[in-house]
Design a protein around this motif. Structure first.
Motif, PDB file in Angstrom:
ATOM      1  N   ASP A 156      19.797  -8.259  28.712  1.00 45.21           N
ATOM      2  CA  ASP A 156      19.768  -9.339  29.687  1.00 45.21           C
ATOM      3  C   ASP A 156      18.374  -9.612  30.245  1.00 45.21           C
ATOM      4  N   ASP A 200      23.704 -11.528  27.206  1.00 42.11           N
ATOM      5  CA  ASP A 200      24.856 -10.857  27.801  1.00 42.11           C
ATOM      6  C   ASP A 200      25.831 -10.459  26.697  1.00 42.11           C
ATOM      7  N   ARG A 221      29.079 -11.152  26.130  1.00 42.91           N
ATOM      8  CA  ARG A 221      29.905 -12.193  25.516  1.00 42.91           C
ATOM      9  C   ARG A 221      29.110 -12.968  24.473  1.00 42.91           C
ATOM     10  N   GLU A 222      27.880 -13.298  24.828  1.00 40.57           N
ATOM     11  CA  GLU A 222      27.026 -14.029  23.888  1.00 40.57           C
ATOM     12  C   GLU A 222      26.752 -13.184  22.652  1.00 40.57           C
ATOM     13  N   PRO A 240      25.313  -8.642  31.972  1.00 37.87           N
ATOM     14  CA  PRO A 240      26.333  -9.411  32.700  1.00 37.87           C
ATOM     15  C   PRO A 240      27.468  -9.875  31.784  1.00 37.87           C
ATOM     16  N   ARG A 241      28.552 -10.283  32.424  1.00 37.11           N
ATOM     17  CA  ARG A 241      29.775 -10.784  31.780  1.00 37.11           C
ATOM     18  C   ARG A 241      30.514  -9.677  31.024  1.00 37.11           C
TER      19      ARG A 241
END
Length: 218
Positions: free
Chosen positions: A10, A36, A38-39, A59-60
């Motif tokens: 990140d 992140d 998810r990406e 994150p996420r």
């Protein structure tokens, strides 16, 4: 071969630094970057890299969860965790989920490149500091673990033990096949049988059993 790599962290500055280290090796190409978890999953599905190198704290979705999902969705991707944190719980969770590498950001840059190469060919790699701690824990556990490991490998055929010993020495399936004069598909079958018979999830766990049993082949 050129190793196609997905890099997820990140922090843009960290990604730039890691990418700079990796691209000093002409056999490594960073094909995608994620900020992140998810990406990272989305890019793994889109690019199907050879290796996904993931930070833990993102994150996420954190890197451990993202790595487990990538392994489930794209089993051909070798997942390695790159982090500042060498906590035993992180290492255990990553390996239990199928990650094949665990590297520290504070390690020697050469470890990073060596780890990517090992994971790309189906091998396993632990940062030397983490490996030393794992070995220390095995020694502290005493003779009982050695005895248990030796009892466990009695369930293997002699050929499977030969394969396990070379796997634990860090050889890929192709390298084991060359050493034992077998075809690579046969070695893959032996590795699968070893994991099933010993009730293990991945090659790193198999390597630990081999170390405990004292059957490593150099």
């Amino acid at each position: 071969m050129v190793i196609r790599l997905l890099l997820a962290d990140d922090e843009a500055m960290i990604r730039a630094g890691v990418r700079a280290i990796l691209t000093t090796d002409p056999d490594i190409e960073v094909v995608a970057e994620a900020g992140d978890g998810r990406e990272a999953i989305e890019l793994a599905l889109a690019h199907r890299p050879d290796v996904a190198l993931l930070d833990i704290r993102m994150p996420r979705l954190d890197g451990l969860a993202a790595g487990a999902e990538i392994i489930r969705a794209v089993p051909t991707v070798g997942v390695a965790i790159l982090t500042t944190f060498g906590d035993d719980a992180y290492v255990t969770r990553a390996l239990d989920d199928g990650a094949r590498g665990f590297l520290l950001k504070s390690g020697d840059p050469r470890e990073l490149i060596a780890g990517v190469h090992a994971v790309a060919v189906g091998g396993a790699y632990l940062s030397p500091r983490i490996a030393a701690r794992v070995i220390g824990e095995l020694r502290a556990a005493g003779l009982s673990r050695v005895t248990t490991a030796r009892d466990r490998i009695q369930a293997l055929t002699q050929r499977e033990r030969d394969v396990l010993a070379l796997l634990a020495a860090g050889l890929s399936n192709a390298q084991i096949a060359h050493r034992l004069h077998l075809v690579e598909g046969t070695v893959k079958g032996h590795v699968s049988a070893i994991l099933t018979r010993l009730e293990l999830n991945n090659r790193v766990q198999a390597a630990i059993v081999a170390h405990e049993a004292g059957i490593i082949t150099e």
